[in-house]
Design a protein around this motif. Structure first.
Motif, PDB file in Angstrom:
ATOM      1  N   ALA A  18       0.822  -1.221   0.000  1.00  0.00           N
ATOM      2  CA  ALA A  18       0.000   0.000   0.000  1.00  0.00           C
ATOM      3  C   ALA A  18       0.851   1.265   0.000  1.00  0.00           C
ATOM      4  O   ALA A  18       0.501   2.240  -0.668  1.00  0.00           O
ATOM      5  N   VAL A  42       0.306   6.252   4.447  1.00  0.00           N
ATOM      6  CA  VAL A  42       0.146   5.880   3.042  1.00  0.00           C
ATOM      7  C   VAL A  42       0.270   7.174   2.246  1.00  0.00           C
ATOM      8  O   VAL A  42      -0.667   7.972   2.202  1.00  0.00           O
ATOM      9  N   SER A  44       0.378   9.973  -0.664  1.00  0.00           N
ATOM     10  CA  SER A  44      -0.356  10.266  -1.904  1.00  0.00           C
ATOM     11  C   SER A  44      -1.697   9.569  -2.014  1.00  0.00           C
ATOM     12  O   SER A  44      -2.248   9.478  -3.105  1.00  0.00           O
ATOM     13  N   PHE A  45      -2.230   9.071  -0.914  1.00  0.00           N
ATOM     14  CA  PHE A  45      -3.541   8.423  -1.000  1.00  0.00           C
ATOM     15  C   PHE A  45      -4.590   9.504  -1.240  1.00  0.00           C
ATOM     16  O   PHE A  45      -4.612  10.513  -0.544  1.00  0.00           O
ATOM     17  N   SER A  47      -7.309  11.232  -0.510  1.00  0.00           N
ATOM     18  CA  SER A  47      -8.262  11.421   0.575  1.00  0.00           C
ATOM     19  C   SER A  47      -8.021  12.790   1.197  1.00  0.00           C
ATOM     20  O   SER A  47      -6.879  13.258   1.235  1.00  0.00           O
ATOM     21  N   ILE A  51      -3.840   9.189   5.793  1.00  0.00           N
ATOM     22  CA  ILE A  51      -4.176   7.783   5.996  1.00  0.00           C
ATOM     23  C   ILE A  51      -2.957   7.056   6.552  1.00  0.00           C
ATOM     24  O   ILE A  51      -1.857   7.134   5.994  1.00  0.00           O
ATOM     25  N   LYS A 159      -0.730  -2.766  -5.450  1.00  0.00           N
ATOM     26  CA  LYS A 159      -1.017  -1.488  -4.808  1.00  0.00           C
ATOM     27  C   LYS A 159      -2.459  -1.070  -5.074  1.00  0.00           C
ATOM     28  O   LYS A 159      -3.150  -0.590  -4.171  1.00  0.00           O
ATOM     29  N   TRP A 163      -5.135  -0.265  -2.177  1.00  0.00           N
ATOM     30  CA  TRP A 163      -5.776   1.046  -2.104  1.00  0.00           C
ATOM     31  C   TRP A 163      -7.291   0.931  -2.202  1.00  0.00           C
ATOM     32  O   TRP A 163      -8.019   1.687  -1.565  1.00  0.00           O
ATOM     33  N   ILE A 166      -8.511  -0.009   1.245  1.00  0.00           N
ATOM     34  CA  ILE A 166      -8.415   1.158   2.132  1.00  0.00           C
ATOM     35  C   ILE A 166      -9.514   2.162   1.795  1.00  0.00           C
ATOM     36  O   ILE A 166     -10.186   2.697   2.685  1.00  0.00           O
ATOM     37  N   ALA A 167      -9.716   2.425   0.521  1.00  0.00           N
ATOM     38  CA  ALA A 167     -10.718   3.411   0.088  1.00  0.00           C
ATOM     39  C   ALA A 167     -12.124   3.008   0.518  1.00  0.00           C
ATOM     40  O   ALA A 167     -12.942   3.864   0.846  1.00  0.00           O
TER      41      ALA A 167
END
Length: 173
Positions: A18, A42, A44-45, A47, A51, A159, A163, A166-167
């Motif tokens: 991740a 994490v 560049s996620f 959101s 995160i 990845k 992601w 997670i999303a």
């Protein structure tokens, strides 16, 4: 998000995948290698919030009793004062010791954040997906969590897959 599961399920691998680089040690077999609870951002996620994934020692740990694993996780939560948006419970789909799995699930349900839980399976190579999903759904604790609203997802070792899991929690209100 806390990442929990049995020893050898791939929790540290999920986190490294991740975040896009090997930040946490992974085991090469079924022997435990994570002893402490540690968080990783994490980067560049997509959101509006930062995160973090929290790596935890595995249940059914090679060198620690279950109560010590639970205590380390619970004490970390108490000491760090972070909002736990959810739990990613990782399970190696090739592992069919359902007694250990049921015990781990009962322990996880006592932790904060268990109301937003994703039962995530990993290591799908050489496994008949539908048959194993049915077996898991028929175990007492896994099936009970699904009936109470827990989601089931598959970590495919990429990845994008990590992601997406997670999303699915990050986008909940």
């Amino acid at each position: 998000f806390r990442v929990v599961g049995l020893t050898g399920a791939g929790k540290s691998k999920f986190i490294n995948t991740a975040i896009g680089e090997p930040k946490t040690r992974t085991s090469k077999g079924m022997a435990s290698c994570t002893y402490e609870v540690e968080k990783f951002e994490v980067p560049s996620f997509p959101s509006p919030h930062r995160i973090f994934l929290v790596d935890t020692p595995g249940f059914d740990h090679t060198y620690m009793e279950e109560s010590e694993v639970f205590g380390r996780i619970a004490n970390w939560i108490k000491d760090v004062h972070v909002k736990i948006a959810g739990i990613i419970f990782l399970h190696d789909i090739a592992h069919d010791n359902y007694s250990s799995l049921n015990n781990a699930i009962r322990t996880v349900q006592r932790l904060p954040g268990s109301d937003s839980l994703i039962l995530t399976t990993a290591n799908w190579s050489n496994i008949e997906p539908e048959e194993r999903q049915k077996q898991l759904a028929n175990t007492v604790e896994w099936g009970n969590l699904i009936s109470r609203g827990a989601r089931v997802d598959r970590f495919l070792g990429t990845k994008d897959s990590a992601w997406a899991i997670i999303a699915s929690i990050a986008q909940q209100p």
